[in-house]
Design a protein around this motif. Structure first.
Motif, PDB file in Angstrom:
ATOM      1  N   LEU A  11       8.593  21.284 -17.373  1.00 46.01           N
ATOM      2  CA  LEU A  11       8.821  21.450 -15.942  1.00 46.01           C
ATOM      3  C   LEU A  11      10.016  20.591 -15.554  1.00 46.01           C
ATOM      4  O   LEU A  11       9.980  19.373 -15.726  1.00 46.01           O
ATOM      5  N   ASP A  14      14.424  20.165 -10.890  1.00 50.11           N
ATOM      6  CA  ASP A  14      15.059  21.107  -9.969  1.00 50.11           C
ATOM      7  C   ASP A  14      14.184  22.331  -9.708  1.00 50.11           C
ATOM      8  O   ASP A  14      14.196  22.886  -8.612  1.00 50.11           O
ATOM      9  N   GLU A  15      13.372  22.751 -10.694  1.00 51.47           N
ATOM     10  CA  GLU A  15      12.453  23.872 -10.479  1.00 51.47           C
ATOM     11  C   GLU A  15      11.381  23.519  -9.452  1.00 51.47           C
ATOM     12  O   GLU A  15      11.062  24.312  -8.572  1.00 51.47           O
ATOM     13  N   LEU A  19      10.659  25.132  -5.771  1.00 54.70           N
ATOM     14  CA  LEU A  19       9.353  25.682  -5.413  1.00 54.70           C
ATOM     15  C   LEU A  19       8.836  25.033  -4.133  1.00 54.70           C
ATOM     16  O   LEU A  19       8.357  25.709  -3.226  1.00 54.70           O
ATOM     17  N   THR A  44       1.359  24.558 -14.541  1.00 54.57           N
ATOM     18  CA  THR A  44       2.457  25.400 -14.080  1.00 54.57           C
ATOM     19  C   THR A  44       2.020  26.857 -14.153  1.00 54.57           C
ATOM     20  O   THR A  44       1.218  27.238 -15.004  1.00 54.57           O
ATOM     21  N   ARG A  46       4.012  30.549 -14.290  1.00 55.80           N
ATOM     22  CA  ARG A  46       5.340  31.165 -14.433  1.00 55.80           C
ATOM     23  C   ARG A  46       5.219  32.668 -14.605  1.00 55.80           C
ATOM     24  O   ARG A  46       4.296  33.160 -15.246  1.00 55.80           O
ATOM     25  N   GLU A  51      10.260  32.138 -14.519  1.00 54.00           N
ATOM     26  CA  GLU A  51      10.439  31.533 -13.199  1.00 54.00           C
ATOM     27  C   GLU A  51       9.153  30.854 -12.735  1.00 54.00           C
ATOM     28  O   GLU A  51       8.065  31.429 -12.794  1.00 54.00           O
ATOM     29  N   LEU A  52       9.276  29.613 -12.270  1.00 52.91           N
ATOM     30  CA  LEU A  52       8.143  28.845 -11.760  1.00 52.91           C
ATOM     31  C   LEU A  52       7.703  29.413 -10.415  1.00 52.91           C
ATOM     32  O   LEU A  52       8.489  29.469  -9.480  1.00 52.91           O
ATOM     33  N   ARG A  74       4.638  29.907  -4.656  1.00 52.41           N
ATOM     34  CA  ARG A  74       5.760  30.506  -3.917  1.00 52.41           C
ATOM     35  C   ARG A  74       5.214  31.517  -2.907  1.00 52.41           C
ATOM     36  O   ARG A  74       4.317  32.299  -3.229  1.00 52.41           O
TER      37      ARG A  74
END
Length: 131
Positions: A11, A14-15, A19, A44, A46, A51-52, A74
């Motif tokens: 992880l 920046d991800e 989010l 996590t 994905r 994409e997270l 998200r």
């Protein structure tokens, strides 16, 4: 939609910042890098492309108590069971690590999610606001 879940999976800061900001949260760059060492683990979620889309952190006291912090999905992926699965896996990770309790606090509008979908139960607790 298939979501790939991971316990203590890779992880990048920046991800997680992206989010968090995707649903109106504030996250300063470097946030994840600062707190990761205090975590028992994290989950996590994905998309198959990587994409997270979801995250939940589990902090702990080094013993019996774990604390569910910062679960987020998200906005365009919400209401699909992703958050519930993140929490389920976070609780399972804490149990596998030998924790006896998982604590969570939340805003009132999330009551049905935590007590209904995730299986938490109300308890008496105290809080001191420091800011």
């Amino acid at each position: 939609m298939k979501i790939d879940y991971g316990w203590r999976a890779r992880l990048a800061d920046d991800e997680l910042t992206a989010l968090t900001r995707s649903h109106g949260g504030t996250a300063e760059p470097g946030w994840w890098d600062r707190i990761r060492t205090h975590s028992l683990g994290w989950v996590t979620g994905r998309e198959p492309g990587g994409e997270l889309v979801g995250f939940a952190n589990v902090a702990w006291d080094g013993g019996d108590h774990a604390f569910l912090l910062d679960p987020k999905v998200r906005p365009d992926h919400q209401h699909r069971g992703i958050g519930t699965e993140l929490v389920r896996r976070a609780v399972a990770g804490a149990a596998e690590a030998g924790c006896e309790w998982v604590h969570v606090d939340f805003e009132e509008h999330l009551r049905d999610f935590y007590f209904g979908a995730c299986g938490f139960r109300p308890t008496r607790a105290g809080l001191i606001a420091l800011r």
